[in-house]
Design a protein around this motif. Structure first.
Motif, PDB file in Angstrom:
ATOM      1  N   GLN A 136       0.715  -1.255   0.256  1.00  0.00           N
ATOM      2  CA  GLN A 136       0.064   0.074   0.034  1.00  0.00           C
ATOM      3  C   GLN A 136       0.898   1.217  -0.125  1.00  0.00           C
ATOM      4  OE1 GLN A 136      -2.743  -0.573   3.399  1.00  0.00           O
ATOM      5  NE2 GLN A 136      -3.548  -2.302   2.743  1.00  0.00           N
ATOM      6  N   GLU A 137       2.011   1.323   0.867  1.00  0.00           N
ATOM      7  CA  GLU A 137       2.953   2.584   0.837  1.00  0.00           C
ATOM      8  C   GLU A 137       3.476   2.656  -0.622  1.00  0.00           C
ATOM      9  OE1 GLU A 137       5.460   1.463   3.866  1.00  0.00           O
ATOM     10  OE2 GLU A 137       4.035   1.743   5.683  1.00  0.00           O
ATOM     11  N   ASN A 138       3.854   1.490  -1.158  1.00  0.00           N
ATOM     12  CA  ASN A 138       4.689   1.622  -2.351  1.00  0.00           C
ATOM     13  C   ASN A 138       3.739   2.077  -3.395  1.00  0.00           C
ATOM     14  OD1 ASN A 138       7.117   0.651  -1.686  1.00  0.00           O
ATOM     15  ND2 ASN A 138       6.705  -1.379  -2.237  1.00  0.00           N
ATOM     16  N   LEU A 139       2.383   1.708  -3.338  1.00  0.00           N
ATOM     17  CA  LEU A 139       1.281   2.081  -4.267  1.00  0.00           C
ATOM     18  C   LEU A 139       1.047   3.672  -4.376  1.00  0.00           C
ATOM     19  CD1 LEU A 139      -0.506   1.262  -6.556  1.00  0.00           C
ATOM     20  CD2 LEU A 139      -2.382   0.631  -4.857  1.00  0.00           C
ATOM     21  N   LYS A 140       0.876   4.150  -2.921  1.00  0.00           N
ATOM     22  CA  LYS A 140       0.777   5.479  -2.696  1.00  0.00           C
ATOM     23  C   LYS A 140       1.975   6.343  -3.458  1.00  0.00           C
ATOM     24  CE  LYS A 140      -1.711   5.204   1.561  1.00  0.00           C
ATOM     25  NZ  LYS A 140      -1.924   5.329   3.092  1.00  0.00           N
ATOM     26  N   GLN A 141       3.231   5.910  -3.744  1.00  0.00           N
ATOM     27  CA  GLN A 141       4.259   6.550  -4.228  1.00  0.00           C
ATOM     28  C   GLN A 141       4.153   6.515  -5.901  1.00  0.00           C
ATOM     29  OE1 GLN A 141       8.367   6.354  -2.515  1.00  0.00           O
ATOM     30  NE2 GLN A 141       7.619   4.762  -1.096  1.00  0.00           N
ATOM     31  N   ILE A 142       3.883   5.108  -6.188  1.00  0.00           N
ATOM     32  CA  ILE A 142       3.891   4.958  -7.699  1.00  0.00           C
ATOM     33  C   ILE A 142       2.793   5.701  -8.544  1.00  0.00           C
ATOM     34  CG2 ILE A 142       3.314   3.173  -9.327  1.00  0.00           C
ATOM     35  CD1 ILE A 142       6.241   3.177  -8.521  1.00  0.00           C
TER      36      ILE A 142
END
Length: 262
Positions: free
Chosen positions: A127-133
């Motif tokens: 979820q954290e990675n998706l918020k960046q991507i």
């Protein structure tokens, strides 16, 4: 057997690792040269990969590494370096938690407290990675090979591949466009096409997805459209034969009726 000039950069790199482990240095170096020519330029990974350790004492190794570094320097001079660094950090986070998860599953079992805890941590990191991507894609489009290099670009695929199905559906057209231009990996596209179709209840096209058989509790190939021509489609996307792919996961492949076992 992978032939010279055929296959993706990753295919040649993996072939080189296999030949190095088998003790055939000539074929290993030949495939490494093909990997460089096709853009597999992750210097640090090459130097750390223990599959290639047997090549380090060969007089060809220093020259190969020098050639690799020169190729990297010439190409990376044109990269968006801050974006590349951000994507590589995301890539490592995505893969590290999965390495920990697999190791815990093998050591403690799928139903263990350790695995459940890591599963929750993996969801949080995803979820954290998706918020960046997602903001990066909105800003740059699909960050491709010429912008950040194929290794960093693959971080975008990994995060979207691990995202909810509606996110995959949203960004699949961008991946298609990037792959058509050579900016993204065709085999990444094949996997996401299959994942989206599987989520929609449709047969997959490239055989990248498996599912658990409810009766036997064994992994089996998820249903495939026009399975007789599956290997032909896989080859077009830079993928090896379905039998070999499934065998690597411990799954036995049964060809469609009337089709020979290759």
């Amino acid at each position: 057997m992978l032939q010279a000039g055929k296959g993706s950069a990753s295919d040649h790199y993996n072939a080189a690792c296999s030949w190095a482990l088998a003790g055939n240095k000539n074929k290993a170096f030949a495939h490494l040269e093909q990997a460089i020519a096709k853009g597999y330029l992750a210097v640090a990974h090459w130097q750390k990969d223990t599959d290639l350790s047997s090549l380090h004492a060969d007089k060809r190794w220093p020259k190969l590494v020098d050639d690799l570094k020169r190729s990297v320097a010439a190409i990376e001079a044109k990269y968006n370096q801050p974006l590349k660094a951000q994507l590589e950090s995301i890539y490592e986070k995505d893969q590290q938690i999965r390495r920990e998860f697999v190791a815990a599953r093998e050591q403690h079992g799928m139903e263990s407290a350790e695995v459940k805890e890591l599963g929750q941590k993996m969801e949080q990191i995803d979820q954290e990675n998706l918020k960046q991507i997602m903001p990066l894609i909105e800003t740059y489009g699909w960050p491709g090979k010429s912008m950040v290099g194929m290794h960093a670009s693959s971080a975008v695929f990994l995060v979207i591949q691990h995202a909810p199905k509606e996110v995959m559906e949203k960004y699949l057209p961008l991946l298609r466009e990037a792959a058509a231009k050579g900016e993204a990996s065709k085999n990444h596209l094949a996997m996401m096409e299959d994942r989206v179709r599987m989520n929609q209840g449709l047969p997959q096209l490239y055989g990248s997805q498996v599912q658990m058989d409810s009766d036997t509790k064994q992994w089996v190939l998820y249903k495939v459209e026009d399975e007789a021509n599956l290997d032909k489609r896989r080859a077009e996307m830079g993928l090896g034969p379905i039998k070999d792919y499934l065998k690597s996961m411990g799954v036995e492949y049964t060809p469609p009726t009337g089709q020979p076992v290759k």
